[in-house]
Scaffold this motif. Structure first.
Motif, PDB file in Angstrom:
ATOM      1  N   ARG A  50      14.846   2.490  16.036  1.00 17.63           N
ATOM      2  CA  ARG A  50      13.774   1.892  15.241  1.00 17.63           C
ATOM      3  C   ARG A  50      14.008   2.144  13.750  1.00 17.63           C
ATOM      4  O   ARG A  50      14.604   3.153  13.369  1.00 17.63           O
ATOM      5  N   THR A  51      13.537   1.233  12.929  1.00 21.89           N
ATOM      6  CA  THR A  51      13.523   1.461  11.483  1.00 21.89           C
ATOM      7  C   THR A  51      12.434   2.491  11.182  1.00 21.89           C
ATOM      8  O   THR A  51      11.593   2.795  12.045  1.00 21.89           O
ATOM      9  N   PHE A  52      12.422   2.997   9.964  1.00 16.60           N
ATOM     10  CA  PHE A  52      11.368   3.934   9.586  1.00 16.60           C
ATOM     11  C   PHE A  52       9.999   3.284   9.752  1.00 16.60           C
ATOM     12  O   PHE A  52       9.060   3.915  10.243  1.00 16.60           O
ATOM     13  N   GLY A  53       9.883   2.033   9.351  1.00 15.66           N
ATOM     14  CA  GLY A  53       8.612   1.318   9.492  1.00 15.66           C
ATOM     15  C   GLY A  53       8.165   1.213  10.944  1.00 15.66           C
ATOM     16  O   GLY A  53       6.976   1.334  11.253  1.00 15.66           O
ATOM     17  N   GLU A  54       9.106   0.994  11.843  1.00 15.38           N
ATOM     18  CA  GLU A  54       8.775   0.918  13.273  1.00 15.38           C
ATOM     19  C   GLU A  54       8.482   2.299  13.859  1.00 15.38           C
ATOM     20  O   GLU A  54       7.701   2.434  14.796  1.00 15.38           O
ATOM     21  N   LEU A  55       9.091   3.327  13.293  1.00  9.88           N
ATOM     22  CA  LEU A  55       8.905   4.694  13.771  1.00  9.88           C
ATOM     23  C   LEU A  55       7.607   5.311  13.270  1.00  9.88           C
ATOM     24  O   LEU A  55       7.009   6.163  13.938  1.00  9.88           O
ATOM     25  N   TRP A  56       7.141   4.897  12.094  1.00 10.23           N
ATOM     26  CA  TRP A  56       5.999   5.527  11.448  1.00 10.23           C
ATOM     27  C   TRP A  56       4.778   5.694  12.365  1.00 10.23           C
ATOM     28  O   TRP A  56       4.170   6.777  12.376  1.00 10.23           O
ATOM     29  N   PRO A  57       4.378   4.691  13.155  1.00 12.71           N
ATOM     30  CA  PRO A  57       3.213   4.898  14.027  1.00 12.71           C
ATOM     31  C   PRO A  57       3.391   6.080  15.006  1.00 12.71           C
ATOM     32  O   PRO A  57       2.408   6.711  15.389  1.00 12.71           O
ATOM     33  N   SER A  58       4.613   6.398  15.351  1.00 18.06           N
ATOM     34  CA  SER A  58       4.875   7.524  16.259  1.00 18.06           C
ATOM     35  C   SER A  58       4.880   8.873  15.556  1.00 18.06           C
ATOM     36  O   SER A  58       4.634   9.900  16.193  1.00 18.06           O
ATOM     37  N   PRO A  89      12.264  18.137  -3.287  1.00 17.88           N
ATOM     38  CA  PRO A  89      12.346  16.875  -4.037  1.00 17.88           C
ATOM     39  C   PRO A  89      13.175  15.815  -3.300  1.00 17.88           C
ATOM     40  O   PRO A  89      12.850  14.627  -3.353  1.00 17.88           O
ATOM     41  N   PHE A  90      14.228  16.242  -2.604  1.00 17.68           N
ATOM     42  CA  PHE A  90      15.038  15.290  -1.839  1.00 17.68           C
ATOM     43  C   PHE A  90      14.215  14.682  -0.704  1.00 17.68           C
ATOM     44  O   PHE A  90      14.109  13.453  -0.594  1.00 17.68           O
ATOM     45  N   ASP A  91      13.617  15.516   0.140  1.00 17.70           N
ATOM     46  CA  ASP A  91      12.896  14.996   1.305  1.00 17.70           C
ATOM     47  C   ASP A  91      11.646  14.224   0.898  1.00 17.70           C
ATOM     48  O   ASP A  91      11.319  13.207   1.507  1.00 17.70           O
ATOM     49  N   LYS A  92      10.961  14.686  -0.132  1.00 21.36           N
ATOM     50  CA  LYS A  92       9.798  13.953  -0.637  1.00 21.36           C
ATOM     51  C   LYS A  92      10.240  12.578  -1.153  1.00 21.36           C
ATOM     52  O   LYS A  92       9.560  11.569  -0.928  1.00 21.36           O
ATOM     53  N   CYS A 133      11.165   5.504   1.805  1.00 17.31           N
ATOM     54  CA  CYS A 133      11.028   4.833   3.112  1.00 17.31           C
ATOM     55  C   CYS A 133       9.638   4.223   3.260  1.00 17.31           C
ATOM     56  O   CYS A 133       9.502   3.099   3.754  1.00 17.31           O
ATOM     57  N   CYS A 134       8.624   4.951   2.815  1.00 18.67           N
ATOM     58  CA  CYS A 134       7.268   4.403   2.871  1.00 18.67           C
ATOM     59  C   CYS A 134       7.144   3.155   2.001  1.00 18.67           C
ATOM     60  O   CYS A 134       6.585   2.134   2.435  1.00 18.67           O
ATOM     61  N   ARG A 135       7.696   3.198   0.792  1.00 15.68           N
ATOM     62  CA  ARG A 135       7.633   2.024  -0.092  1.00 15.68           C
ATOM     63  C   ARG A 135       8.354   0.825   0.524  1.00 15.68           C
ATOM     64  O   ARG A 135       7.848  -0.294   0.485  1.00 15.68           O
ATOM     65  N   PRO A 178       2.303   6.489   1.408  1.00 17.42           N
ATOM     66  CA  PRO A 178       2.901   7.800   1.682  1.00 17.42           C
ATOM     67  C   PRO A 178       1.828   8.886   1.755  1.00 17.42           C
ATOM     68  O   PRO A 178       0.789   8.776   1.104  1.00 17.42           O
ATOM     69  N   PRO A 179       2.068   9.918   2.537  1.00 16.34           N
ATOM     70  CA  PRO A 179       1.116  11.025   2.585  1.00 16.34           C
ATOM     71  C   PRO A 179       0.945  11.630   1.187  1.00 16.34           C
ATOM     72  O   PRO A 179       1.908  11.753   0.440  1.00 16.34           O
ATOM     73  N   GLU A 180      -0.273  11.993   0.853  1.00 15.44           N
ATOM     74  CA  GLU A 180      -0.549  12.590  -0.458  1.00 15.44           C
ATOM     75  C   GLU A 180      -0.522  14.105  -0.401  1.00 15.44           C
ATOM     76  O   GLU A 180      -0.871  14.769  -1.367  1.00 15.44           O
TER      77      GLU A 180
END
Length: 171
Positions: A65-73, A90-93, A99-101, A107-109
């Motif tokens: 799955r793409t990140f967008g398809e994975l996000w609900p999981s 900073p890298f992972d954020k 990916c969210c954009r 994205p989570p705040e």
């Protein structure tokens, strides 16, 4: 007070921040890892330049799955946590945000806490990379495997939170 945090680690296919090809997640409650998960992710492009680091190829992820398809999981992991921990946050954020954009996801705040920065502040090691800090605490590590890196980060943050509790530090 109950402390709940999420440790994360991304592996990327190439230099673009939205090229996540793997994610590891470890949910921690009261200084205990209570749930882990890892997923391969199909990035937007088949270009892989970091296979030599993490061993992941396009063939490994082309059917994932793409990140967008994975996000609900995976979005539930980000809910109700006090902070998100990552080694070199900073890298992972940046990867999470990119990916969210790309997939039009808010994205989570949630605040990020960086175990690399904390290691520099709290430990007197020659190197503060994930392997060195893991070795310092006797944590097993299969470096650049997303779940292993995530679990190591979670365990390191647990150690730092214990120090905070003992010394009254503000992490």
């Amino acid at each position: 007070m109950t402390q709940r945090f999420l440790a994360i680690d991304f592996e990327t296919a190439e230099y673009a921040r939205d090229s996540a090809c793997a994610i590891g997640l470890a949910l921690v409650e009261n200084l205990q890892i209570v749930e882990t998960a890892s997923y391969l992710i199909r990035p937007p492009s088949s270009r892989f330049v970091f296979t030599n680091i993490h061993g992941i190829t396009w063939a490994d992820v082309k059917e994932e799955r793409t990140f967008g398809e994975l996000w609900p999981s995976i979005s539930r992991f980000f809910e109700g946590v006090d902070f998100i921990a990552a080694h070199n946050s900073p890298f992972d954020k940046g990867v999470l945000g990119a990916c969210c954009r790309r997939y039009d996801i808010a994205p989570p705040e949630t605040e990020f806490r960086c175990t690399l920065r904390l290691a520099r502040k709290l430990l007197d090691l020659e190197s503060n990379n994930l392997k060195s800090v893991s070795d310092h605490y006797g944590i097993e590590l299969n470096h650049h495997e997303a779940l292993s890196d995530t679990i190591a980060c979670a365990k390191i943050m647990i150690e730092f939170l214990k120090i905070e509790g003992e010394c009254g530090l503000c992490l």
